[in-house]
Write a protein that holds these residues in place. Structure first.
Motif, PDB file in Angstrom:
ATOM      1  N   SER A 188       0.782  -1.225   0.000  1.00 28.01           N
ATOM      2  CA  SER A 188       0.000   0.000   0.000  1.00 28.01           C
ATOM      3  C   SER A 188       0.821   1.287   0.000  1.00 28.01           C
ATOM      4  N   PRO A 189       1.813   1.446   0.853  1.00 35.97           N
ATOM      5  CA  PRO A 189       2.488   2.752   0.907  1.00 35.97           C
ATOM      6  C   PRO A 189       3.100   3.170  -0.429  1.00 35.97           C
ATOM      7  N   SER A 190       3.725   2.207  -1.113  1.00 36.21           N
ATOM      8  CA  SER A 190       4.392   2.574  -2.368  1.00 36.21           C
ATOM      9  C   SER A 190       3.623   2.142  -3.601  1.00 36.21           C
ATOM     10  N   ASN A 191       2.504   1.426  -3.400  1.00 44.25           N
ATOM     11  CA  ASN A 191       1.658   0.971  -4.510  1.00 44.25           C
ATOM     12  C   ASN A 191       2.437   0.141  -5.524  1.00 44.25           C
ATOM     13  N   ILE A 192       3.322  -0.736  -5.020  1.00 45.80           N
ATOM     14  CA  ILE A 192       4.081  -1.619  -5.905  1.00 45.80           C
ATOM     15  C   ILE A 192       3.628  -3.046  -5.655  1.00 45.80           C
ATOM     16  N   SER A 193       3.847  -3.907  -6.650  1.00 46.29           N
ATOM     17  CA  SER A 193       3.423  -5.292  -6.555  1.00 46.29           C
ATOM     18  C   SER A 193       4.453  -6.085  -5.763  1.00 46.29           C
ATOM     19  N   ILE A 194       3.914  -6.862  -4.763  1.00 46.68           N
ATOM     20  CA  ILE A 194       4.798  -7.705  -3.970  1.00 46.68           C
ATOM     21  C   ILE A 194       4.423  -9.184  -4.149  1.00 46.68           C
ATOM     22  N   GLY A 195       3.597  -9.474  -5.110  1.00 39.81           N
ATOM     23  CA  GLY A 195       3.240 -10.862  -5.348  1.00 39.81           C
ATOM     24  C   GLY A 195       1.973 -11.001  -6.174  1.00 39.81           C
ATOM     25  N   GLU A 196       1.592 -12.225  -6.410  1.00 41.64           N
ATOM     26  CA  GLU A 196       0.393 -12.505  -7.201  1.00 41.64           C
ATOM     27  C   GLU A 196      -0.317 -13.712  -6.610  1.00 41.64           C
TER      28      GLU A 196
END
Length: 608
Positions: A188-196
């Motif tokens: 959430s803070p950086s709005n980057i994907s950490i998985g699927e």
């Protein structure tokens, strides 16, 4: 000759009058029925598809909601939440691995149709798979995963064969068609994907909902994605493949949310009804194919039935037309010959009794011209003879009726009763008087309805005769409200009920004393008063099965069932005189016997 023949003109006219409406009716009926059936079918199927669409969307939304537990999963002791592990731990230790597998296992049981769940954690570069209470993991990401559509965090992959994502489990799972939901796990803070996260769904529920929308071997139902791939269809082997025919393009690329269109080629040429399923996560189109053969089946069947019926009647009319025409004109031609012979003095004038007065050029006209001079005298002669014969027959009938005059029978009984008194036999006189009263009451055809008191007097006379027959083997109780005696009721409605007791319920050979109770009272219910007539006995009664049979056959008795006919006759006459709300109830009496109750509704305050 044809134009002047009544027979030929009559046959021609009736044939035209029959054939033209017949053919017109068949054509109009078929066209109207076909259009109406098609319109109703489209409306009904559109409603079914809309309902199925809502069910599918609710189901898919439930799957999407279940996948959000990756963010909101329950706290697991000191290890924290599954989401915390995915976003922070680069090296997954034994306990964190256990937390991840446990979380996936819980998620796999949140929706019944989930076959397996795949999770890729990009921070630790590790993949996990949970299926049927078995879990496994491996290093790296499954390379065959599709790229996420632009600006989407959740999407549904079209139906495809399931696989194990290159993760070995302790149990073998055969490949089956599945529908996969893909969710991108975002930090959430950086709005980057950490998985699927990938949830493979079995198509049981989708198939169940879809199967209820069409008839197999007669109709087809497809669910297509926005690229024309088959999510669901009648052929399982083609699920996940592109639609080979182009009939679906009009529905997929239509700007309308729902509608219908015609398709005139292929085995399923007919009407295609469609409705779109568009959300942020899915873009499908439901298409139902209705071939013309099925659409017009009911119309054709109805038209065929109408044709057969009308053809039958047409044949009857044609046969009747020819028959009537011949039967109608043959006597006329014969009469023409008779008239010629009468004029020649060859036929006795009394043989003619037909009066025809027409001015036409056909057979009837010829008959009128030849017969006009003789008809009046013939008619007067025939009518005089007919009236004389009718008067003689009437006199003979009146003479026969006088021989069985009820007054004669009544006076004879009175004379016998007087003779009994003269010979000191009062009991005989009483019995003869009771019989005379009964005969006078029943044979008086001038009264169809009588005050209740007269009906009761008739019953008392009847029971006096029965007392003499059975001596002291039964008792009678009268419970009659005084206000009911003036109410008019149909004649002879109580005697059949009382007579049934002596025919079916009373056993004089037993030691027990028979008891017969006759009641009449008023009951009030709202704006209506009810006259309640009850005939109750303590006889042998009837079985429960027989009671049900009597009740069920009361309104349609067999001509061989005397008891049914009597009860049905009573009920019918009460309903005819009062109202259809009048009822006759039959029930068991306590401790034994039978109770028959007549309920007669009357408006409160009505003149009795």
């Amino acid at each position: 000759m044809f134009r002047h023949s009544m027979r030929n003109k009559l046959i021609l006219f009736l044939l035209i009058a029959t054939l033209v409406p017949f053919i017109t009716s068949i054509v109009v009926s078929y066209i109207f029925t076909k259009e109406k059936v098609t319109e109703d079918t489209i409306t009904n199927n559109s409603a079914l598809i809309s309902q199925a669409k809502m069910n599918l969307l609710n189901y898919l939304n439930g799957v999407v909601q279940a996948s959000t537990t990756i963010y909101t999963g329950q706290h697991l002791s000191e290890l924290g939440q599954l989401y915390d592990i995915l976003q922070t731990e680069r090296e997954i230790d034994y306990m964190s691995d256990k937390v991840i597998k446990s979380g996936l296992q819980v998620m796999s049981h949140s929706v019944k149709e989930i076959k397996q769940i795949y999770l890729y954690a990009s921070v630790s570069d590790r993949s996990y798979l949970a299926s049927n209470d078995f879990q496994g993991s491996t290093i790296g990401k499954y390379e065959s995963l599709q790229q996420f559509p632009e600006n989407k965090t959740v999407y549904f992959e079209t139906t495809h064969e399931s696989h194990n994502y290159n993760i070995a489990l302790n149990v073998y799972s055969a490949p089956t068609p599945v529908l996969s939901m893909h969710r991108k796990i975002i930090y959430s803070p950086s709005n980057i994907s950490i998985g699927e996260l990938v949830i493979d769904l079995q198509l049981n529920l989708v198939s169940e909902i879809s199967q209820s929308l069409f008839t197999h071997d007669q109709e087809e139902l497809y669910i297509l994605d926005d690229k024309g791939f088959i999510v669901f269809g009648p052929d399982v082997s083609k699920w996940g493949q592109p639609l080979e025919e182009s009939w679906g393009n009009e529905a997929i690329y239509s700007d309308l949310q729902k509608g219908s269109y015609e398709w005139n080629s292929g085995a399923y040429a007919g009407i295609n009804i469609y409705e779109k399923m568009k959300t942020d996560d899915v873009s499908w189109t439901i298409v139902k194919r209705l071939p013309y053969e099925q659409l017009t089946k009911n119309a054709r069947q109805l038209t065929l039935i109408n044709s057969l019926v009308l053809t039958l009647f047409m044949l009857i009319v044609i046969i009747g037309t020819v028959y009537i025409s011949i039967r109608f004109t043959a006597p006329i031609k014969q009469l023409i010959r008779y008239i010629t012979r009468i004029q020649a003095g060859q036929v006795h004038i009394g043989q003619m009794d037909t009066d025809i007065e027409l001015t036409r050029t056909d057979e009837m006209g010829i008959l009128a011209n030849r017969f006009h001079g003789l008809m009046q005298d013939l008619n007067q002669m025939v009518m005089r003879e007919y009236r004389l014969e009718l008067a003689n027959k009437s006199n003979q009938l009146m003479a026969l009726q006088a021989q069985i005059n009820p007054h004669f029978l009544n006076n004879s009984l009175q004379s016998i009763g007087t003779l009994a008194l003269q010979h000191d036999a009062p009991k005989v006189y009483a019995l003869i008087s009771s019989l005379a009263k009964m005969m006078h009451y029943s044979m008086n055809t001038n009264e169809s309805v009588v005050p209740l008191r007269k009906e009761l007097d008739h019953i008392k006379a009847y029971l006096e005769l029965q007392k003499q027959r059975f001596e002291h083997q039964f008792e009678i109780i009268y419970d009659i409200e005084e206000s009911t005696k003036a109410i008019f009721v149909p004649k002879m409605i109580l005697q059949p009920l009382v007579e049934n007791y002596f025919k079916h319920g009373f056993k004089p050979s037993t030691a027990a004393t028979g008891l017969l109770r006759i009641e009449a009272m008023k009951q009030v219910d709202g704006d209506y008063e009810f006259l309640k007539l009850t005939v109750e006995d303590n006889g042998i009664g009837i079985t429960e099965e027989r009671l049900r049979e009597v009740r069920s056959r009361l309104n349609a008795p067999s001509i061989t069932d005397e008891a049914y006919i009597g009860l049905s006759n009573v009920l019918t006459r009460v309903q005819l005189y009062f109202t259809d709300d009048a009822a006759l109830n039959i029930e068991h009496a306590k401790p034994q016997g039978l109770r028959i109750v007549i309920h007669i509704p009357m408006k409160k305050g009505a003149i009795e």
